[in-house]
Design a protein around this motif. Structure first.
Motif, PDB file in Angstrom:
ATOM      1  N   LEU A 184     -57.924  10.397 -31.455  1.00 34.45           N
ATOM      2  CA  LEU A 184     -56.000  10.668 -30.832  1.00 34.45           C
ATOM      3  C   LEU A 184     -55.728  11.954 -32.068  1.00 34.45           C
ATOM      4  N   ASP A 185     -55.113  11.455 -32.855  1.00 34.84           N
ATOM      5  CA  ASP A 185     -55.204  12.037 -34.754  1.00 34.84           C
ATOM      6  C   ASP A 185     -55.589  13.587 -33.995  1.00 34.84           C
ATOM      7  N   GLN A 186     -56.848  13.964 -33.493  1.00 37.13           N
ATOM      8  CA  GLN A 186     -57.338  15.041 -33.088  1.00 37.13           C
ATOM      9  C   GLN A 186     -56.713  15.500 -32.582  1.00 37.13           C
ATOM     10  N   LEU A 187     -56.617  14.665 -31.191  1.00 34.45           N
ATOM     11  CA  LEU A 187     -55.769  15.270 -29.658  1.00 34.45           C
ATOM     12  C   LEU A 187     -54.394  15.949 -30.180  1.00 34.45           C
ATOM     13  N   PHE A 188     -53.248  14.898 -31.297  1.00 29.18           N
ATOM     14  CA  PHE A 188     -52.483  14.716 -31.085  1.00 29.18           C
ATOM     15  C   PHE A 188     -51.706  16.054 -32.357  1.00 29.18           C
ATOM     16  N   ASN A 189     -52.867  16.148 -34.148  1.00 25.98           N
ATOM     17  CA  ASN A 189     -51.897  16.382 -34.820  1.00 25.98           C
ATOM     18  C   ASN A 189     -53.193  18.201 -34.994  1.00 25.98           C
ATOM     19  N   GLU A 190     -53.889  17.899 -34.750  1.00 29.64           N
ATOM     20  CA  GLU A 190     -54.562  19.438 -34.713  1.00 29.64           C
ATOM     21  C   GLU A 190     -54.761  20.351 -32.749  1.00 29.64           C
ATOM     22  N   ILE A 191     -55.353  20.082 -31.915  1.00 30.81           N
ATOM     23  CA  ILE A 191     -54.895  19.914 -30.551  1.00 30.81           C
ATOM     24  C   ILE A 191     -53.407  20.714 -30.198  1.00 30.81           C
ATOM     25  N   GLY A 192     -52.352  19.574 -30.732  1.00 30.57           N
ATOM     26  CA  GLY A 192     -50.644  20.003 -30.271  1.00 30.57           C
ATOM     27  C   GLY A 192     -50.679  18.829 -29.303  1.00 30.57           C
ATOM     28  N   TYR A 193     -51.631  18.690 -28.481  1.00 26.80           N
ATOM     29  CA  TYR A 193     -50.579  17.661 -27.743  1.00 26.80           C
ATOM     30  C   TYR A 193     -49.828  16.494 -28.333  1.00 26.80           C
ATOM     31  N   VAL A 194     -49.238  15.775 -26.954  1.00 25.21           N
ATOM     32  CA  VAL A 194     -48.025  15.109 -27.665  1.00 25.21           C
ATOM     33  C   VAL A 194     -48.540  13.733 -26.046  1.00 25.21           C
ATOM     34  N   ASP A 195     -47.903  12.722 -26.781  1.00 26.09           N
ATOM     35  CA  ASP A 195     -47.963  11.628 -26.715  1.00 26.09           C
ATOM     36  C   ASP A 195     -46.262  11.291 -25.615  1.00 26.09           C
ATOM     37  N   ALA A 196     -46.253  11.854 -24.571  1.00 27.67           N
ATOM     38  CA  ALA A 196     -44.944  12.393 -23.571  1.00 27.67           C
ATOM     39  C   ALA A 196     -44.574  10.515 -24.617  1.00 27.67           C
ATOM     40  N   PHE A 197     -45.053   8.762 -23.918  1.00 27.49           N
ATOM     41  CA  PHE A 197     -43.607   7.704 -23.947  1.00 27.49           C
ATOM     42  C   PHE A 197     -43.005   7.341 -25.205  1.00 27.49           C
ATOM     43  N   ARG A 198     -44.097   7.925 -26.818  1.00 24.14           N
ATOM     44  CA  ARG A 198     -43.808   7.797 -27.919  1.00 24.14           C
ATOM     45  C   ARG A 198     -42.561   8.829 -28.086  1.00 24.14           C
ATOM     46  N   ARG A 199     -43.053   9.810 -27.559  1.00 28.28           N
ATOM     47  CA  ARG A 199     -42.225  11.168 -27.902  1.00 28.28           C
ATOM     48  C   ARG A 199     -40.692  10.432 -27.933  1.00 28.28           C
ATOM     49  N   VAL A 200     -40.317   9.610 -27.125  1.00 31.43           N
ATOM     50  CA  VAL A 200     -38.551   8.991 -26.519  1.00 31.43           C
ATOM     51  C   VAL A 200     -38.655   8.358 -26.574  1.00 31.43           C
ATOM     52  N   VAL A 201     -39.583   6.865 -27.434  1.00 27.30           N
ATOM     53  CA  VAL A 201     -39.706   5.223 -27.109  1.00 27.30           C
ATOM     54  C   VAL A 201     -40.500   5.418 -28.462  1.00 27.30           C
ATOM     55  N   LYS A 202     -39.289   4.478 -29.866  1.00 23.41           N
ATOM     56  CA  LYS A 202     -40.129   4.376 -30.785  1.00 23.41           C
ATOM     57  C   LYS A 202     -40.030   3.422 -31.024  1.00 23.41           C
ATOM     58  N   ASP A 203     -40.189   1.848 -30.256  1.00 16.82           N
ATOM     59  CA  ASP A 203     -40.537   0.525 -30.026  1.00 16.82           C
ATOM     60  C   ASP A 203     -41.807   0.100 -30.337  1.00 16.82           C
ATOM     61  N   THR A 204     -41.694  -0.687 -31.421  1.00 16.97           N
ATOM     62  CA  THR A 204     -43.146  -1.019 -31.086  1.00 16.97           C
ATOM     63  C   THR A 204     -44.074  -2.505 -30.074  1.00 16.97           C
ATOM     64  N   ASP A 205     -43.289  -3.373 -29.377  1.00 18.43           N
ATOM     65  CA  ASP A 205     -43.669  -3.998 -28.801  1.00 18.43           C
ATOM     66  C   ASP A 205     -43.910  -3.747 -27.972  1.00 18.43           C
ATOM     67  N   GLU A 206     -43.800  -2.251 -26.791  1.00 25.59           N
ATOM     68  CA  GLU A 206     -44.049  -1.662 -25.876  1.00 25.59           C
ATOM     69  C   GLU A 206     -45.731  -1.668 -25.791  1.00 25.59           C
ATOM     70  N   PHE A 207     -46.400  -2.797 -24.509  1.00 25.90           N
ATOM     71  CA  PHE A 207     -47.404  -2.467 -23.891  1.00 25.90           C
ATOM     72  C   PHE A 207     -48.137  -2.311 -22.652  1.00 25.90           C
ATOM     73  N   THR A 208     -49.035  -1.557 -21.649  1.00 29.22           N
ATOM     74  CA  THR A 208     -49.501  -1.282 -20.896  1.00 29.22           C
ATOM     75  C   THR A 208     -50.395  -2.289 -20.149  1.00 29.22           C
ATOM     76  N   TRP A 209     -51.014  -2.990 -21.044  1.00 25.95           N
ATOM     77  CA  TRP A 209     -52.556  -3.481 -20.668  1.00 25.95           C
ATOM     78  C   TRP A 209     -52.845  -5.106 -21.154  1.00 25.95           C
ATOM     79  N   TRP A 210     -53.004  -6.026 -20.535  1.00 26.34           N
ATOM     80  CA  TRP A 210     -53.699  -7.347 -20.876  1.00 26.34           C
ATOM     81  C   TRP A 210     -55.115  -7.346 -20.715  1.00 26.34           C
ATOM     82  N   PRO A 211     -55.968  -7.289 -21.510  1.00 24.19           N
ATOM     83  CA  PRO A 211     -57.335  -7.928 -21.323  1.00 24.19           C
ATOM     84  C   PRO A 211     -57.816  -9.344 -20.910  1.00 24.19           C
ATOM     85  N   SER A 212     -56.885 -10.070 -20.805  1.00 23.16           N
ATOM     86  CA  SER A 212     -56.958 -11.104 -20.224  1.00 23.16           C
ATOM     87  C   SER A 212     -57.138 -11.565 -19.041  1.00 23.16           C
TER      88      SER A 212
END
Length: 255
Positions: free
Chosen positions: A178-206
């Protein structure tokens, strides 16, 4: 333009839990679903073809495994199945793409790693995918890849990350990918572009939202030209149709 994406753990189960009633209220222009666990002929009921949308599905050819879908209000110019990997793993109900005039939107389901053999297959899948994303990054076209990526990027994306440093999905080589995808190739994580909160999760393996540690494995990743077109992002915590939560993104775009 609003895009809603969700990994459903089986679309029939999600429908029984009210997924399609909820989607009808979201005013989405495009909906991307993953992990349908259903063959396309099993989706001929009207509930799986919402009013006002063109419906497209790609199954794995094997019952109860994989499968992705795209619903769109605007008719695409083309529908693309897979990414053209040499080993064909992308054709196993893992990737479906809708092409519009200058924009392509994909629905992605990454392989799951449960042992050494499946981890190796997952690594190969993402190596092939990165080569594909590198190649298309030179096209005069914008891309939005919505999906269950099966991995996270930063410590903020895994609850109690200290306990998961050797867990597939948060392994160092996946973070580097993901570092290479974002930092070298230039793609962007859209959610992280606008939301910086650290308690945002989408999946629970349980298997149950809110139980155990949460992960943010569901992302909408966009090509570099769209980074300033991201207007809003949210993970909807008020509904639960699967072990994943819906991700909603708004873009300053039209198709």
């Amino acid at each position: 333009m609003r895009i809603v994406s969700l990994s459903v753990d089986g679309v029939h189960q999600a429908a029984q839990r009210g997924l399609y009633d909820w989607l009808a209220e979201q005013d989405a222009d495009i909906i991307c679903l993953q992990d349908l666990r259903s063959l396309e002929p099993e989706l001929d009921h009207p509930i799986f073809h919402p009013d006002g949308y063109y419906s497209y599905f790609f199954d794995s050819g094997t019952p109860h495994e994989n499968g992705v879908a795209i619903y769109t209000r605007s008719q695409p110019k083309a529908i693309i199945f897979g990414m053209g990997f040499a080993n064909g793993e992308d054709m196993y109900g893992r990737y479906l793409q809708a092409d519009f005039e200058r924009l392509s939107v994909g629905s992605l389901l990454a392989p799951v790693a449960t042992d050494e053999a499946s981890l190796e297959k997952k690594v190969q899948f993402f190596d092939d995918m990165q080569a594909h994303l590198q190649k298309i990054s030179r096209k005069r076209r914008d891309f939005i890849f919505c999906g269950n990526w099966g991995m996270t990027h930063r410590r903020a994306d895994v609850q109690n990350w200290q306990d998961h440093q050797d867990t597939p999905g948060f392994m160092r080589h996946e973070q580097r990918w993901l570092d290479q995808l974002f930092n070298e190739i230039g793609y962007v994580d859209a959610f992280r572009r606008v939301v910086k909160d650290t308690d945002e999760f989408t999946w629970w393996p349980s298997g149950t939202v809110g139980e155990g540690d949460g992960w943010r494995t569901d992302m909408q990743i966009v090509s570099h030209g769209l980074k300033n077109r991201i207007e809003y992002g949210a993970i909807n915590k008020n509904v639960a149709f699967s072990s994943h939560l819906p991700l909603m993104m708004d873009y300053d775009l039209e198709v």
